[in-house]
Enzyme design. Sequence first.
Site, mmCIF file in Angstrom:
data_model
loop_
_atom_site.group_PDB
_atom_site.id
_atom_site.type_symbol
_atom_site.label_atom_id
_atom_site.label_comp_id
_atom_site.label_asym_id
_atom_site.label_seq_id
_atom_site.Cartn_x
_atom_site.Cartn_y
_atom_site.Cartn_z
ATOM 1 C CE LYS A 1 45.668 87.562 64.937
ATOM 2 N NZ LYS A 1 45.345 87.023 66.251
ATOM 3 C CB THR B 1 46.125 84.761 69.187
ATOM 4 O OG1 THR B 1 45.261 83.735 69.678
ATOM 5 C CG2 THR B 1 47.485 84.167 68.862
ATOM 6 C CE LYS C 1 45.860 80.560 69.745
ATOM 7 N NZ LYS C 1 44.514 80.118 69.865
HETATM 8 P P1 NAP Z 1 36.342 88.160 65.432
HETATM 9 O O1 NAP Z 1 35.101 87.365 65.369
HETATM 10 O O2 NAP Z 1 36.832 88.830 64.209
HETATM 11 O O3 NAP Z 1 36.126 89.270 66.596
HETATM 12 C C1 NAP Z 1 37.091 90.237 66.846
HETATM 13 C C2 NAP Z 1 36.626 91.115 67.996
HETATM 14 O O4 NAP Z 1 37.637 92.095 68.264
HETATM 15 C C3 NAP Z 1 35.334 91.892 67.686
HETATM 16 O O5 NAP Z 1 34.588 92.041 68.858
HETATM 17 C C4 NAP Z 1 35.904 93.247 67.221
HETATM 18 O O6 NAP Z 1 35.004 94.314 67.355
HETATM 19 C C5 NAP Z 1 37.037 93.394 68.196
HETATM 20 N N1 NAP Z 1 38.041 94.348 67.718
HETATM 21 C C6 NAP Z 1 38.869 94.214 66.658
HETATM 22 N N2 NAP Z 1 39.654 95.305 66.535
HETATM 23 C C7 NAP Z 1 39.318 96.132 67.548
HETATM 24 C C8 NAP Z 1 39.782 97.411 67.958
HETATM 25 N N3 NAP Z 1 40.757 98.057 67.299
HETATM 26 N N4 NAP Z 1 39.202 97.994 69.041
HETATM 27 C C9 NAP Z 1 38.202 97.354 69.698
HETATM 28 N N5 NAP Z 1 37.727 96.128 69.376
HETATM 29 C C10 NAP Z 1 38.276 95.536 68.305
HETATM 30 O O7 NAP Z 1 37.578 87.292 65.968
HETATM 31 P P2 NAP Z 1 37.566 86.016 66.933
HETATM 32 O O8 NAP Z 1 37.524 84.785 66.101
HETATM 33 O O9 NAP Z 1 36.586 86.235 68.020
HETATM 34 O O10 NAP Z 1 39.064 86.111 67.502
HETATM 35 C C11 NAP Z 1 39.403 87.000 68.546
HETATM 36 C C12 NAP Z 1 40.800 86.649 69.034
HETATM 37 O O11 NAP Z 1 40.820 85.293 69.508
HETATM 38 C C13 NAP Z 1 41.875 86.725 67.942
HETATM 39 O O12 NAP Z 1 43.073 87.179 68.480
HETATM 40 C C14 NAP Z 1 41.990 85.274 67.478
HETATM 41 O O13 NAP Z 1 43.260 85.015 66.901
HETATM 42 C C15 NAP Z 1 41.785 84.531 68.773
HETATM 43 N N6 NAP Z 1 41.248 83.156 68.666
HETATM 44 C C16 NAP Z 1 40.267 82.845 67.784
HETATM 45 C C17 NAP Z 1 39.794 81.536 67.726
HETATM 46 C C18 NAP Z 1 38.688 81.111 66.778
HETATM 47 O O14 NAP Z 1 38.507 79.903 66.572
HETATM 48 N N7 NAP Z 1 37.923 82.033 66.200
HETATM 49 C C19 NAP Z 1 40.304 80.559 68.591
HETATM 50 C C20 NAP Z 1 41.273 80.933 69.512
HETATM 51 C C21 NAP Z 1 41.737 82.240 69.543
HETATM 52 P P3 NAP Z 1 33.922 94.624 66.176
HETATM 53 O O15 NAP Z 1 32.759 93.732 66.468
HETATM 54 O O16 NAP Z 1 33.631 96.060 66.325
HETATM 55 O O17 NAP Z 1 34.592 94.304 64.861
#
Ligand code: NAP
Length: 295
Positions: A237, A94, A169
């Site tokens: 965010k 997102t 979104k």
């Molecule tokens: P998360 O568990 O915090 O995972 C974030 C991922 O992004 C990790 O693999 C992290 O790598 C990677 N990352 C972050 N900064 C980076 C960078 N500068 N370079 C390379 N990799 C990087 O978050 P999430 O819940 O999976 O969410 C991911 C996305 O989906 C977000 O945009 C969120 O808003 C969206 N989303 C989340 C949900 C939900 O329910 N969780 C639902 C819909 C959409 P590391 O492992 O090295 O930290």
Amino acid sequence: MKTAFIGLGAMGRPMAANLARAGCLHQVWNRSSEKAVTFVAAHKPVAMAATPAGLAQDNELIFTCVSADKDLREVIGAMQHGLQPGTVIVDTSTVSVDTSRELARALAGLGVEFLDAPVSGGVEGAINGTLSMMVGGDEGTLDRIRPVLQHLTTRVVYMGPSGCGQATKAVNQIMAAGINQAVTEALAFAEAMDLDMDRVIDVVGGGAAGNWFLQHRGATMTQDSFDPGFKVALHHKDLGLCKAMMKTLAQGDKGLPIVEMTLIHYQRLMEEGFADEDISALYRLKRRLFEKDEG
Ligand code: NAP
């Protein structure tokens, strides 16, 4: 189509796992390499790419799922030298409409298609392959990759040109904020009245006020469990993006009430050290409304 996944976090890992189980995942890369090591050990013959550029060189379809705008820009920048004309990048993170549009424009110059394809349905939806996906970009490109998307989603809706997926979104995130406010406040009210919380969740969930958040987070929040889920910092965010969009849509300094209130509440939670908890941690604040004054 050789397919790869970048970003094995709470959402990316189960999405990539579904692609691997369907036999259509070739490579993964994650910033912290231990997550990629664990993933490939569990999903043979998927391989771990050494670098994003190497992954880009070796794959025709690349999914990304990273935290925020700057992270997506970094990842796309790191892939740039390896990208081949004809490659399709599907970003499920997102991020802002502007970032999506800028990246789509820049990548088009390299002959690379970029679809903004954010998802909704939570970690459960990612695990079960039942996400809802809203897509902006070229419709023909989307149609070509639909057979792969069926392993991640039960609904894929084309929303229009580049950025329209992220705009949709934003709608979802405003609604999710309102639902979080309503559910946490109502359940804190129920708890203050000493009602049986499991029964409240059961009977209210079966009526007109029933919803996904109550069904999936009601029992955990009332048992003091706020494991992610969807992190407070990530929804904060997203609501920041909605707030910025509002400024371009309305004259003057009108804010969206639910967005403004939820930003304040999430800020408070983050200052108290709960940034990485699930957004249902808002229940912590709602409960305090019912605390009796001491003395
Ligand atoms: P998360 O568990 O915090 O995972 C974030 C991922 O992004 C990790 O693999 C992290 O790598 C990677 N990352 C972050 N900064 C980076 C960078 N500068 N370079 C390379 N990799 C990087 O978050 P999430 O819940 O999976 O969410 C991911 C996305 O989906 C977000 O945009 C969120 O808003 C969206 N989303 C989340 C949900 C939900 O329910 N969780 C639902 C819909 C959409 P590391 O492992 O090295 O930290």
